[in-house]
Design an enzyme around this catalytic site. Structure first.
Site, mmCIF file in Angstrom:
data_model
loop_
_atom_site.group_PDB
_atom_site.id
_atom_site.type_symbol
_atom_site.label_atom_id
_atom_site.label_comp_id
_atom_site.label_asym_id
_atom_site.label_seq_id
_atom_site.Cartn_x
_atom_site.Cartn_y
_atom_site.Cartn_z
ATOM 1 N N LYS A 1 -50.906 15.680 61.006
ATOM 2 C CA LYS A 1 -49.738 16.171 61.748
ATOM 3 C C LYS A 1 -50.084 17.451 62.491
ATOM 4 O O LYS A 1 -50.432 18.453 61.875
ATOM 5 C CB LYS A 1 -48.575 16.472 60.805
ATOM 6 N N GLU B 1 -56.121 26.830 53.975
ATOM 7 C CA GLU B 1 -56.681 27.889 54.814
ATOM 8 C C GLU B 1 -55.494 28.651 55.368
ATOM 9 O O GLU B 1 -54.773 28.135 56.223
ATOM 10 C CB GLU B 1 -57.557 27.256 55.910
ATOM 11 N N CYS C 1 -56.200 33.448 62.527
ATOM 12 C CA CYS C 1 -56.039 33.817 61.114
ATOM 13 C C CYS C 1 -57.060 34.877 60.702
ATOM 14 O O CYS C 1 -56.789 35.700 59.842
ATOM 15 C CB CYS C 1 -56.132 32.597 60.225
ATOM 16 N N GLU D 1 -49.435 39.966 58.153
ATOM 17 C CA GLU D 1 -50.095 39.279 59.263
ATOM 18 C C GLU D 1 -49.108 39.213 60.444
ATOM 19 O O GLU D 1 -48.036 38.614 60.327
ATOM 20 C CB GLU D 1 -50.487 37.859 58.825
HETATM 21 P P1 NDP Z 1 -46.503 27.160 59.211
HETATM 22 O O1 NDP Z 1 -47.297 27.434 58.006
HETATM 23 O O2 NDP Z 1 -45.061 26.869 59.048
HETATM 24 O O3 NDP Z 1 -47.136 25.957 60.036
HETATM 25 C C1 NDP Z 1 -48.369 25.311 59.794
HETATM 26 C C2 NDP Z 1 -48.190 23.797 59.765
HETATM 27 O O4 NDP Z 1 -47.474 23.408 58.606
HETATM 28 C C3 NDP Z 1 -47.389 23.240 60.927
HETATM 29 O O5 NDP Z 1 -47.862 21.975 61.277
HETATM 30 C C4 NDP Z 1 -46.009 23.164 60.315
HETATM 31 O O6 NDP Z 1 -45.130 22.336 61.005
HETATM 32 C C5 NDP Z 1 -46.320 22.652 58.940
HETATM 33 N N1 NDP Z 1 -45.274 22.901 57.942
HETATM 34 C C6 NDP Z 1 -44.217 23.759 57.992
HETATM 35 N N2 NDP Z 1 -43.498 23.694 56.862
HETATM 36 C C7 NDP Z 1 -44.112 22.791 56.070
HETATM 37 C C8 NDP Z 1 -43.849 22.288 54.742
HETATM 38 N N3 NDP Z 1 -42.834 22.727 54.017
HETATM 39 N N4 NDP Z 1 -44.707 21.379 54.230
HETATM 40 C C9 NDP Z 1 -45.763 20.939 54.926
HETATM 41 N N5 NDP Z 1 -46.041 21.360 56.184
HETATM 42 C C10 NDP Z 1 -45.247 22.289 56.741
HETATM 43 O O7 NDP Z 1 -46.691 28.343 60.208
HETATM 44 P P2 NDP Z 1 -45.689 28.772 61.378
HETATM 45 O O8 NDP Z 1 -45.985 27.948 62.537
HETATM 46 O O9 NDP Z 1 -44.258 28.779 60.920
HETATM 47 O O10 NDP Z 1 -46.119 30.257 61.608
HETATM 48 C C11 NDP Z 1 -45.591 31.290 60.778
HETATM 49 C C12 NDP Z 1 -46.615 32.337 60.487
HETATM 50 O O11 NDP Z 1 -47.699 31.751 59.786
HETATM 51 C C13 NDP Z 1 -47.260 32.932 61.712
HETATM 52 O O12 NDP Z 1 -46.518 33.974 62.219
HETATM 53 C C14 NDP Z 1 -48.592 33.378 61.182
HETATM 54 O O13 NDP Z 1 -48.469 34.641 60.615
HETATM 55 C C15 NDP Z 1 -48.903 32.371 60.115
HETATM 56 N N6 NDP Z 1 -49.847 31.333 60.572
HETATM 57 C C16 NDP Z 1 -51.109 31.389 60.119
HETATM 58 C C17 NDP Z 1 -52.021 30.457 60.543
HETATM 59 C C18 NDP Z 1 -53.420 30.496 60.072
HETATM 60 O O14 NDP Z 1 -54.276 29.830 60.644
HETATM 61 N N7 NDP Z 1 -53.710 31.215 59.025
HETATM 62 C C19 NDP Z 1 -51.685 29.421 61.488
HETATM 63 C C20 NDP Z 1 -50.304 29.392 61.861
HETATM 64 C C21 NDP Z 1 -49.442 30.340 61.420
HETATM 65 P P3 NDP Z 1 -44.278 23.032 62.201
HETATM 66 O O15 NDP Z 1 -45.234 23.260 63.278
HETATM 67 O O16 NDP Z 1 -43.305 22.033 62.558
HETATM 68 O O17 NDP Z 1 -43.679 24.271 61.639
#
Ligand code: NDP
Length: 490
Positions: free
Chosen positions: A195, A269, A303, A400
């Site tokens: 996804k 990660e 990240c 972060e």
């Molecule tokens: P999320 O952790 O919500 O998103 C990462 C992925 O997980 C997306 O595909 C998301 O879908 C999906 N997801 C969300 N909720 C669930 C769940 N309950 N179970 C399984 N999968 C889920 O990150 P956000 O996009 O909300 O970003 C929020 C914060 O996270 C950012 O501000 C940043 O600080 C951090 N972040 C860190 C990353 C990294 O690489 N370390 C990457 C992205 C974000 P959907 O896109 O629909 O939300």
């Protein structure tokens, strides 16, 4: 004096450089009005849809499926059937051929993918073109090489695939994270349900076209789109044997709780708050470039971004002066312009999070600097930002931000640098800038970070393992280590 030198002496010195627009053509990308889910090698008509946009202009790009539990179940069933009906049994050298094919097609279509990635995600075209695409192809090439050498990678351990891998990826490097997840999973003989993030589904959907072109057997890779609910369905599906997640620490913790006791393998990660540490013997101009690359690359949506700068006190002033001067030359704007250094923030929600944390920094007493720059009126934008006078307890030094925001702190001794660098719940990456090799090794031994870069920053290679300590997660991606989470070893 030569003729050239005479000419140069007469030439007027420009007072300021201006750049003519250099837009990359968009017409290489053909978007459909609506995309379904890619299940069993076919497009499944979605029951529900949402609109995906360009964050730089807020222009709608396409309608995309919001997968329901039934649609996720269909994708998991297709992956299971493909696993049972041949994929896990075919000769590993055949699996390698598919991966090589995918890698080569990505190279051939790299301009198309780069434009789409910038359009849907907001990142500068020069980054998607020069970083995301070459690295994505490199990951498939690299793991293609391992597919028929697993016995050598794990001698006397009888490596066998796990089954169906459920993979959930974020929006900051949509295609690259897909490559990090899919390439090792397939090389190890698993099938996949992936996804992409809600805001950046389009490159994963175009990738389905690559899978067809490579004639990958139907069901080996299935892509379902949707928001967090779709991700949660994949995680709890009884047909999934392994979950690989990249994203926020909060969601990572929720997934870990959900899977506790289920016997499913898990890699996480998660976030980071990396220290980029500059010693007084470092080559300062190079270090300033490393600081810029560390935090403003991909708008800081990284990240492992070097979001906490630790500068040795004796060079604090020259470093801050040079950094501020360099900031004035960063070009913020149209992601599809080849001169752009800093593109659009990925979503309204992310912009609000950045704004909130930046406001907290000013309220807590840090001093803010932003270079003069005109931000576009439409879309989501944030100027490159530096905070000085930051205390370790401030939110901007702890949390972060995931945006183009740098917090600067100082230190006097190497011991103090280590103490401050490790003073975070995260442990994903760090940077060390110094002329002395012995000091680099001394620091690397003490920094609680999965990756330590020396005199460089944000360098990636498929053969190099990547992953974190503490709240940055567990498991490694990349390298031989990256195969292990997709294998049963005895
Ligand atoms: P999320 O952790 O919500 O998103 C990462 C992925 O997980 C997306 O595909 C998301 O879908 C999906 N997801 C969300 N909720 C669930 C769940 N309950 N179970 C399984 N999968 C889920 O990150 P956000 O996009 O909300 O970003 C929020 C914060 O996270 C950012 O501000 C940043 O600080 C951090 N972040 C860190 C990353 C990294 O690489 N370390 C990457 C992205 C974000 P959907 O896109 O629909 O939300």
């Amino acid at each position: 004096m030569t003729e050239l030198e005479r000419k140069q002496e007469r030439a007027p010195v420009p007072s300021a450089w201006t750049y003519a627009p250099a837009p990359e053509a968009r017409d290489i990308v053909t978007l459909r009005e609506q995309y379904g889910h890619f299940v069993g090698g076919e497009w499944l008509e979605p029951k529900e849809t949402y609109t995906t946009i360009s964050p730089a202009t807020e222009e709608p790009l396409a309608e995309v499926g919001q997968a329901t539990p039934e649609e996720v179940a269909a994708a998991v069933d297709a992956a299971r059937a493909a696993y049972d009906n041949g994929w896990s049994e075919i000769a590993p050298s055949e699996r390698a051929k598919y991966l090589f094919r995918i890698a080569r097609i990505l190279q051939e279509r790299s301009r198309e993918f780069a434009v789409l990635e910038s359009l849907n995600g907001g990142k500068p075209i020069k980054e998607s073109r020069d970083v995301d695409l070459p690295l994505s192809a490199a990951h498939f090439f690299y793991y293609a090489g391992w597919a028929d050498k697993l016995e050598y990678a794990f001698p006397n351990q009888r490596p066998r695939p796990l089954g169906v891998a459920g993979q959930i990826i974020p929006w900051n490097f949509p295609l690259l994270m897909l490559a990090w997840k899919i390439a090792p999973a397939l090389a190890a003989g698993n099938t996949v349900v992936l996804k992409p993030a809600e805001t950046t589904p389009l490159s994963a959907l175009l990738f389905c076209d690559v899978l067809r072109q490579a004639e990958l057997p139907p069901g080996v890779v299935n892509i379902v789109t949707g928001d967090g609910r779709t991700g949660a369905e994949i995680v709890k599906s009884g047909g999934v044997d392994k979950v690989a997640f990249t994203g926020s620490t909060d969601v990572g913790k929720a997934i870990q709780r959900e899977l506790a006791g289920s016997g499913k393998k898990l890699t996480l990660e998660l976030g980071g708050k990396a220290a980029n540490i500059i010693f007084d013997d470092a080559a300062l101009d190079q270090a300033v470039e490393g600081i810029i690359n560390g935090i403003y690359f991909n708008q800081g949506h990284v990240c492992c971004a070097g979001s906490r700068l630790l500068v040795q006190e004796s060079i604090y002033e020259p470093v801050v002066d040079k950094l501020k001067r360099r900031l004035t030359t960063l070009r913020v704007g149209d992601p599809l312009d080849k001169n752009t250094d800093v593109g659009a923030i990925n979503s309204k929600q992310q912009l609000e999070k950045i704004q909130q944390l930046v406001a907290s920094g000013a309220e807590e007493g840090a001093e803010i600097y932003q270079p003069p720059c005109r931000l576009p009126e439409k879309g989501y934008w944030f100027a490159p930002t530096v905070f000085t006078n930051v205390a370790q307890s401030y939110r901007i030094a702890q949390e972060e931000i995931f945006g183009p925001v740098l917090s600067i702190l100082t230190f006097r001794t190497p011991e103090e640098a280590v103490e401050k660098a490790n003073n975070t719940p995260y442990g994903l990456s760090a940077g060390v800038w110094t002329e002395k090799g012995s000091r680099i090794l001394w620091m690397a031994e003490r920094l609680r970070a999965g990756v330590v870069w020396a005199n460089t920053y944000n360098r990636f290679d498929p053969s190099s393992p990547f992953g974190g300590y503490k709240e940055s997660g567990f498991g490694r991606e990349g390298g031989r280590h990256g195969l292990e989470p997709y294998l049963r070893l005895t």
